[in-house]
Design a protein around this motif. Structure first.
Motif, PDB file in Angstrom:
ATOM      1  N   THR A 671      42.647  38.889  50.374  1.00  0.00           N
ATOM      2  CA  THR A 671      43.646  37.893  49.971  1.00  0.00           C
ATOM      3  C   THR A 671      43.035  36.840  49.060  1.00  0.00           C
ATOM      4  N   TYR A 672      41.854  36.353  49.439  1.00  0.00           N
ATOM      5  CA  TYR A 672      41.214  35.307  48.646  1.00  0.00           C
ATOM      6  C   TYR A 672      40.912  35.785  47.232  1.00  0.00           C
ATOM      7  N   TYR A 673      40.218  36.929  47.112  1.00  0.00           N
ATOM      8  CA  TYR A 673      39.838  37.399  45.781  1.00  0.00           C
ATOM      9  C   TYR A 673      41.064  37.891  44.985  1.00  0.00           C
ATOM     10  N   GLY A 674      42.083  38.337  45.709  1.00  0.00           N
ATOM     11  CA  GLY A 674      43.299  38.727  45.011  1.00  0.00           C
ATOM     12  C   GLY A 674      44.003  37.547  44.396  1.00  0.00           C
ATOM     13  N   ILE A 675      44.028  36.402  45.110  1.00  0.00           N
ATOM     14  CA  ILE A 675      44.706  35.211  44.602  1.00  0.00           C
ATOM     15  C   ILE A 675      43.810  34.425  43.647  1.00  0.00           C
ATOM     16  N   LYS A 676      42.571  34.202  44.067  1.00  0.00           N
ATOM     17  CA  LYS A 676      41.683  33.329  43.293  1.00  0.00           C
ATOM     18  C   LYS A 676      41.187  34.004  42.025  1.00  0.00           C
ATOM     19  N   GLU A 677      40.777  35.263  42.095  1.00  0.00           N
ATOM     20  CA  GLU A 677      40.181  35.949  40.948  1.00  0.00           C
ATOM     21  C   GLU A 677      41.044  37.080  40.400  1.00  0.00           C
ATOM     22  N   ARG A 678      42.152  37.385  41.097  1.00  0.00           N
ATOM     23  CA  ARG A 678      43.007  38.518  40.724  1.00  0.00           C
ATOM     24  C   ARG A 678      42.240  39.836  40.757  1.00  0.00           C
ATOM     25  N   LYS A 679      41.305  39.913  41.705  1.00  0.00           N
ATOM     26  CA  LYS A 679      40.489  41.119  41.864  1.00  0.00           C
ATOM     27  C   LYS A 679      40.356  41.418  43.355  1.00  0.00           C
ATOM     28  N   PRO A 680      41.408  41.902  43.998  1.00  0.00           N
ATOM     29  CA  PRO A 680      41.362  42.116  45.456  1.00  0.00           C
ATOM     30  C   PRO A 680      40.302  43.112  45.886  1.00  0.00           C
ATOM     31  N   LEU A 681      39.920  44.046  45.018  1.00  0.00           N
ATOM     32  CA  LEU A 681      38.907  45.033  45.383  1.00  0.00           C
ATOM     33  C   LEU A 681      37.570  44.367  45.717  1.00  0.00           C
ATOM     34  N   LEU A 682      37.347  43.164  45.159  1.00  0.00           N
ATOM     35  CA  LEU A 682      36.113  42.447  45.473  1.00  0.00           C
ATOM     36  C   LEU A 682      36.026  42.109  46.953  1.00  0.00           C
ATOM     37  N   GLY A 683      37.165  41.914  47.601  1.00  0.00           N
ATOM     38  CA  GLY A 683      37.149  41.656  49.038  1.00  0.00           C
ATOM     39  C   GLY A 683      36.594  42.828  49.808  1.00  0.00           C
TER      40      GLY A 683
END
Length: 839
Positions: A671-683
């Motif tokens: 959720t964080y990387y999807g919202i903050k960086e627009r890269k949910p795969l990083l999570g």
């Protein structure tokens, strides 16, 4: 002197680490097409706002920050002084029928009557019935009488092996030869008043024990008082004495590692001050949340005593990352106020996410059916938040004050020049070299990690679970040796009692006769203690039988319908007989009979121990059939049975706890990387090292023959709570360096150097903090310290080898899609004013 000239003149020179300002090249599109630039997401605005406030305070108002910290610490320190601890393992009882019944026994019937057993032991080949043993028994009785403890209205509150009459057989060791008049050991039993609270029973027991220890002295005879209260007091005292020693050793090791890491005494002292303040906050808030405060958690339990060590390990991570980033910014020419603010803005984001993930990981313990483990999760979560707040405010503000004052005094001194030229430390350089694995063979690295993880997972399925009070008693301690002697002399635990809680109309002849039938049926098993041929079972009907044997009350008992040979007649006035019991034996009646004859308890002196508690329960379920036929409801309970249930609950919660922790952390990161960086795969990538570490740790437990117990059961949540922040730091710094450097390999190398160096220092200090537990006297605590230290080192290895390999493959995939990241605002500000030093 070229570098010094640059510093003096303020000349702008491009840091070779940075891409050209007019043309960011990180992640350039390799296909020749137009690169897509996507600014970071707008999520996390609240976090950025908070970090901005903290950064401005550290930069412009450091003195006020430190004064505020001091004020809060004084207030919470006052609360911390009232911390309570509970060393009873029955505090781990789950919410079950047996646990509820045991609570009823303790609250409504005084736990069947607490007692203190005094072991009088003549040793191998000795005879406690000889002159010395009898003298010891006499001195024990005198010490009890002179102790000042009020023993209530019992007719004979003290029973001694040399005076007990019919009861003497139950007070002699199993090797007794009454015909020859020889026996190795005997007991003096002190029955405490039924109406004592837990605190009063503890005080009475320890007062009696102290009086006996001080006044009884007979050569060749060992005299030792013992009950659960004495045991709990000894365990608590031992833990309270041992923990400062372990904490002191932990601090010494951490000081040595930090000196090697920072090469600065002031940095080390700031970290240590922050740890002390964090621990103070944790215990202060714990008291506020505890039984004497808001009542949201229980007292500090046996496992909660390791919270300070855990906070030391986790808290130092914040200090290291903040200090390392602050020093890095100084090496790039930033003055102390700006360096302090930049450290908060850059590392702060990773620390907030790491803190949130750790808190979520530890709070998943709330799903545990064992209250102390749930409370432990709360205490550690409070500690993690406290450590973050303290370090995020203390380190930047204090460094700003100290260094700004020094720089004003001697901006061009040799010390200032040396500080400007000081490069990354040895740990950072070694960590940077590990990047070669990700650069040259990322797929091979992931393949090896996958194979090891699969093997470890298979081994993890063989890890067993244990749950025993004996684990928390040092075998070489005085209390441990006493328990061994009691087991040897009397064949088991002297204080073990099994209860059958009865509900229904007890004042019927059928119900009363059924109680006597149960006692007769239990006389033939080795799981129940006997006096002569009779099982030691106390019940309302047994007290009636006792009055019938007394010439002074035999006539009244017979008139009401009870005869020793025939039992209760069909017309017996059982309610009247119970009233007679209450008038003649008031204290003992309260321990087995409710005021309205609608509840009672059978008190059985058992000898099953935890290993055979289930066997005794099965036997009793058959034995209580006559009671159920008489219309009563019978519930069997005992401390060993409740501990066995706790073991089952602990076993069942292992997989559940691990899954909940992993899923919660994964959802949070995606959720964080999807919202903050627009890269949910990083999570997902950030979680991969932690997934591997969990399997490695559990497999290692099997290799080292370490079982799950009340301490090691939390290794998975601790591994995730520590391992995920490592992954967050790597991902966070990689994203920043990917925006700064021309190639992905450069970004990985610099991430491994800077963040990897900070993580190495953090890993070694945290591992040292936990590693000192291997010097603890308790086996579970030694195992816990060892396996957590291993967990931390595994987490570092995974974060420095596995995660960079994942990021390398991910970065190349993103580059092929044409993704180019843009510098964040604070990064652009620094890029435009950076001064090259040390070249």
């Amino acid at each position: 002197m070229a570098a010094l000239d640059v510093v003096r003149r303020g000349r702008r020179r491009r840091d070779p680490r940075l891409p050209r300002a007019a043309r960011p090249t990180a992640g350039r599109h390799r296909g020749g097409g137009r690169a897509r630039r996507r600014p970071p997401g707008r999520g996390g605005a609240a976090v950025n706002t908070v970090l901005g406030i903290l950064a401005r305070l550290a930069e412009a108002r450091p003195g006020r920050v430190l004064v505020g910290l001091l004020a809060l610490t004084i207030v919470l320190g006052a609360f911390a002084g009232g911390a309570q601890s509970d060393s009873e393992l029955t505090a781990f009882a789950p919410d079950s029928e047996a646990a509820a019944a045991l609570d009823r026994v303790q609250e409504e019937f005084g736990a069947g009557g607490a007692s203190l057993q005094v072991l009088v032991d003549a040793g191998e080949g000795g005879n406690v019935l000889g002159p010395d043993g009898l003298e010891a028994a006499r001195q024990v009785r005198e010490a009890i009488e002179g102790s000042g403890v009020d023993l209530g209205d019992r007719v004979a509150p003290v029973s001694s092996f040399d005076q007990a009459g019919d009861r003497a057989g139950s007070l002699l060791s199993t090797d007794a030869d009454l015909e020859a008049g020889t026996v190795t050991a005997g007991l003096v039993v002190v029955d405490l008043p039924i109406d004592l609270t837990e605190e009063e029973a503890l005080e009475a027991s320890t007062t009696l024990a102290d009086a006996i220890d001080a006044q009884v002295d007979v050569d060749g005879i060992d005299v030792d008082p013992y009950n659960q209260y004495v045991l709990s007091s000894a365990l608590q005292t031992g833990s309270e004495e041992e923990m400062p020693r372990l904490l002191g050793l932990s601090f010494l090791l951490i000081i040595g590692i930090l000196l090697f890491q920072f090469r600065s005494v002031s940095d080390v002292l700031l970290g240590l001050v922050g740890l002390v303040v964090s621990i103070t906050w944790t215990f202060g808030i714990g008291v506020i949340l505890g039984p004497d405060g808001l009542g949201l958690v229980g007292p500090f339990s046996q496992i909660s005593l390791i919270v300070p060590v855990l906070i030391v390990g986790l808290g130092i991570d914040y200090a290291i990352h903040l200090t390392s980033r602050y020093r890095e910014e100084q090496r790039h020419g930033e003055r102390p106020p700006a360096a302090a603010a930049m450290a908060v803005r850059t590392v702060g984001g990773a620390l907030v996410l790491a803190t949130t993930t750790s808190v979520v990981g530890f709070l998943t313990n709330l799903a545990s059916p064992l209250p102390p483990i749930a409370d432990f999760g709360v205490f550690v979560a409070v500690g993690v938040i406290s450590a973050f707040v303290v370090m995020a405010m203390l380190v930047p503000a204090a460094r700003n004050l100290l260094d700004a004052r020094r720089s004003r005094r001697a901006a061009t001194s040799a010390e200032a020049v040396a500080e400007a030229h000081r490069g990354p430390g040895a740990l950072a350089l070694l960590s940077g070299r590990a990047a070669v694995v990700a650069e040259r063979a990322p797929k091979a690295a992931l393949g090896v990690a996958l194979a090891v993880s699969l093997l470890a997972t298979v081994a993890a399925t063989q890890v067993t679970t244990t749950f025993s009070q004996d684990d928390f008693i040092p075998s070489d301690s005085a209390i441990g040796r006493l328990i061994d002697r009691i087991a040897d002399r009397f064949g088991g635990e002297l204080t073990e009692t099994t209860f059958v809680v009865l509900d229904g109309d007890l004042a019927t002849p059928a119900a009363a006769d059924a109680m006597l039938t149960v006692a007769r049926d239990l006389s033939g098993t080795d799981l129940v203690r006997t006096t002569g041929d009779a099982a030691q079972v106390s019940s309302p009907a047994a007290l009636v039988a006792e009055l019938a044997a007394d010439p002074d009350t035999a006539g009244a008992v017979a008139d009401l319908g009870y005869a020793p040979e025939a039992g209760f007649t069909e017309a017996a006035d059982v309610a009247g007989l119970y009233e007679l019991v209450r008038s003649e034996l008031p204290a003992r009646a309260v321990s087995v009979l409710g005021p309205d004859d609608d509840a009672g308890v059978l008190v059985i002196a058992s000898n099953a121990g935890q290993d055979r508690a289930g066997e005794l329960e099965s036997l009793l379920r058959t034995a209580v059939a006559p009671l159920e036929e008489a219309g009563l409801t019978a519930t069997i309970t005992s401390e060993p049975l409740v501990l066995e249930e706790s073991l089952d609950a602990l076993t069942a919660s292992q997989t559940q706890g691990i899954v909940i922790t992993l899923v919660a952390a994964l959802l949070l990161l995606v959720t964080y990387y999807g919202i903050k960086e627009r890269k949910p795969l990083l999570g997902v990538i950030t979680m991969i090292p932690s997934l591997a570490v969990v399997s490695w740790v559990l497999g290692t437990m099997w290799v080292l023959d370490i079982s799950f117990n009340v301490l090691t059961a939390m290794v998975a949540s601790i591994g995730i709570g520590i391992g995920v922040p490592f992954g967050i730091h790597v991902t966070h710094r990689f994203l920043e360096d990917r925006r700064r450097y021309d190639t992905i390999d450069e970004a990985i190398r610099m991430t491994a150097t800077h963040t990897g160096g900070a993580m190495a220092g953090s890993a070694f200090t945290t591992a040292a903090g936990f590693g000192v537990l291997v010097f603890a006297s308790l086996v579970p605590m030694r195992q816990f310290g060892m396996i957590v230290a291993i967990t931390i080192l595994y987490s570092f290895v995974a974060a420095i080898l596995i995660q960079p390999a994942c990021l390398k493959l991910w970065g190349e995939w993103r580059a092929r899609r044409g993704d180019v990241a843009e510098l964040h605002e604070h990064e652009r500000r620094r890029s435009g004013s950076e001064v090259l030093v040390g070249s």
